[in-house]
Design an enzyme around this catalytic site. Structure first.
Site, PDB file in Angstrom:
ATOM      1  CD  GLU A  76      -3.061  -1.096   2.175  1.00 47.76           C
ATOM      2  OE1 GLU A  76      -2.857  -0.460   3.215  1.00 47.76           O
ATOM      3  OE2 GLU A  76      -4.118  -1.705   1.966  1.00 47.76           O
ATOM      4  CD  GLU A 135      -3.697  -6.292   2.423  1.00 52.55           C
ATOM      5  OE1 GLU A 135      -4.539  -5.666   3.097  1.00 52.55           O
ATOM      6  OE2 GLU A 135      -2.477  -6.056   2.468  1.00 52.55           O
TER       7      GLU A 135
HETATM    8  C1  BG6 Z   1      -4.396  -3.262   4.786  1.00 44.93           C
HETATM    9  C2  BG6 Z   1      -3.029  -3.687   5.247  1.00 44.93           C
HETATM   10  O1  BG6 Z   1      -4.476  -1.885   4.829  1.00 44.93           O
HETATM   11  O2  BG6 Z   1      -5.492  -3.611   5.547  1.00 44.93           O
HETATM   12  C3  BG6 Z   1      -3.004  -4.857   6.221  1.00 44.93           C
HETATM   13  O3  BG6 Z   1      -2.173  -3.944   4.180  1.00 44.93           O
HETATM   14  C4  BG6 Z   1      -4.163  -4.726   7.172  1.00 44.93           C
HETATM   15  O4  BG6 Z   1      -1.766  -4.897   6.855  1.00 44.93           O
HETATM   16  C5  BG6 Z   1      -5.465  -4.745   6.394  1.00 44.93           C
HETATM   17  O5  BG6 Z   1      -4.164  -5.678   8.195  1.00 44.93           O
HETATM   18  C6  BG6 Z   1      -6.696  -4.705   7.251  1.00 44.93           C
HETATM   19  O6  BG6 Z   1      -6.629  -3.620   8.120  1.00 44.93           O
HETATM   20  P1  BG6 Z   1      -6.820  -3.827   9.677  1.00 44.93           P
HETATM   21  O7  BG6 Z   1      -6.488  -2.548  10.291  1.00 44.93           O
HETATM   22  O8  BG6 Z   1      -8.243  -4.209   9.858  1.00 44.93           O
HETATM   23  O9  BG6 Z   1      -5.895  -4.914  10.075  1.00 44.93           O
END
Ligand code: BG6
Length: 464
Positions: free
Chosen positions: A173, A362
């Site tokens: 990101e 993701e």
């Molecule tokens: C993304 C990141 O922004 O979102 C991850 O690359 C992160 O590292 C994921 O875990 C989900 O966000 P969060 O804050 O719910 O863990």
């Protein structure tokens, strides 16, 4: 509807070292920026000593339990697993002359374990962390020397793992540095735009140098960038709202433009001018930037709206980007607005813009799971979320978008990045640990485990 995905589509899950590994000072690992943020990437940077509580120090103890976890991923049917390498395990201070052999050996063991099950590793070089010593001694990415340190780290791991890892990502990101400068580029949160964009420039050059090195050292590998997929809609059809949406889109797509086209887009000239940003860009930097990524990867969780009307600017609580609420969408317990159709829109948009293969690295739902009296976790909400998003991925494939694969975020529960909150769970596999560090760390298959196993086994045909 027949929703069978292409045979070569890769299915799996995505993780990050600082959210799963623990063992924060083991086997010569150095202190990372993440170790200094016990409350997550938006929390205070806290000076700390051994003994202070940070949930990430043990996290879910992947460092010692990787074999058990990879066996579970194999049982799910994964053909790909995204992990990140902690830079601090390889170069504890970032500027060390020699790598730390114990750190290199750890990832050898992890890749060998994946190979036993034919799971392809996809490795992020830098996922929300860097050696803290580079912040203390060089002021993070504001110092150009970090380009060479990162390049040395990248070359070291490419050389070491060249027979084991054929899929790489540079910075996780990369566009989030605008919103979380300490995590992204090692700068204080109140840094000037000038400082942040100069640091970002150095990181973009470092990313391009890693691409070049990867192509030289592992000619049969593919290396991509990684963007936070911040899809935004105009709140109304007022031309001013549409224009503002386009402007905000450019603010994050700029990163992808540089990484995939090899130069700064012309719209950034005015952008920098209006913010009094004057970048130091050398001739060598310009040549380096020409080494562009092979594919575009991105995260996708939510969408939001944009308005030029300040009064309407009620901010949605968001993942890094704060956007206005969309009245047509529901939201997760953390206020992230759920938008499966947006996945299809974003896939089409990115493919149209870059004409390079895409990888969804993701996507997932953070939720508070309940273990019932029989020990089961009935996470039907997660199944619904993932099912609906995957249907839209399938639609995008039918639209003609080239998609290499899908790794859902957090296939096993882990520490959340934004809040360091372990009760925000994403996994198919439950981990017995709470925010105070209580729990046995035992792993349990949730209902979604069997659902995802079916999806993978049927190449998506079981989606509804
Ligand atoms: C993304 C990141 O922004 O979102 C991850 O690359 C992160 O590292 C994921 O875990 C989900 O966000 P969060 O804050 O719910 O863990």
């Amino acid at each position: 509807m027949n929703t069978r995905f292409p045979e070569n589509f890769l299915w799996g899950g995505a993780t990050a070292a600082n959210q799963i590994e623990g063992a924060w000072l083991e086997d010569g690992k150095g202190v990372s920026t993440s170790d200094m943020q016990p409350k997550g990437i938006f929390g205070e940077v806290t000076p700390r000593t051994v003994g202070d509580f940070n949930i990430k120090d043990i996290a879910i103890d992947f460092y010692h339990r990787y074999a058990e976890d990879i066996a579970l991923f194999a049982e799910l049917g994964f053909t790909v697993l995204r992990i990140s390498i902690a830079w601090t395990r390889i170069f504890p201070n970032g500027d060390d002359k020699e790598p730390n052999e114990a750190g290199l050996a750890f990832y050898d063991r992890v890749f060998d374990e994946m190979a036993r099950y034919n799971i392809r590793p996809m490795v992020t070089l830098s996922h929300y962390e860097m050696p803290f010593s580079l912040v203390e001694n060089y002021n993070g990415w504001s110092d150009r020397r970090l380009i060479a340190f990162f390049e040395r780290y990248a070359k070291t791991v490419f050389t070491r793992y060249k027979d084991k890892v054929k899929l790489w990502l540079t910075f996780n990101e990369i566009n989030m540095s605008l919103h979380a400068p300490f995590t992204g580029v090692g700068l204080p949160e109140d840094s000037s735009k000038q400082a942040i964009y100069q640091a970002i420039h150095h990181q973009l050059v470092a990313s391009a140098r890693a691409v070049k090195a990867c192509h030289e050292i592992i000619p049969d590998a593919q290396i991509g960038n990684m963007l936070l997929g911040g899809l935004m809609y105009p709140l109304t059809c007022r031309p001013e709202d549409v224009l503002e949406t386009e402007r905000q889109k450019q603010e994050w797509l700029f990163f992808g433009d540089v990484q995939s086209r090899g130069y700064y887009p012309s719209y950034m000239e005015r952008f920098f001018e209006e913010r009094n940003v004057v970048l130091d860009v050398s001739e060598e930097d310009k040549q380096d930037l020409k080494h562009t990524v092979d594919f575009i990867s991105f995260s996708y969780y939510m969408t939001g709206c944009v308005t030029s009307d300040e009064e309407l600017n009620e901010k949605a609580r968001g993942n890094i980007l704060s956007m206005v609420k969309n009245p047509h969408l529901t939201a997760s317990e953390w206020g992230w607005q759920i938008d499966p159709v947006g996945m299809r829109i974003l896939l089409n948009m990115l493919y149209d813009r870059y004409q390079k293969p895409l990888f969804i690295v993701e996507n997932g739902l953070g939720a508070k799971d309940v273990v019932d009296e029989s020990g089961n976790i009935n996470d039907v909400y997660r199944i619904q979320y993932l099912n609906d998003h995957l249907i839209q991925v399938y639609e995008a494939i039918r639209d003609g978008v080239e998609i290499m694969g899908y790794t859902s975020w957090g296939p096993i529960d882990m520490v959340s990045a934004s809040l360091a909150d372990i009760s925000k769970r994403y996994g198919f596999i439950y981990v017995d640990r709470d925010n105070n560090g209580n729990g046995t760390l035992a792993r349990t298959r949730k209902k979604s485990f069997y659902w995802y196993q079916d999806v993978i086994r049927s190449h998506g045909e079981s989606l509804k």
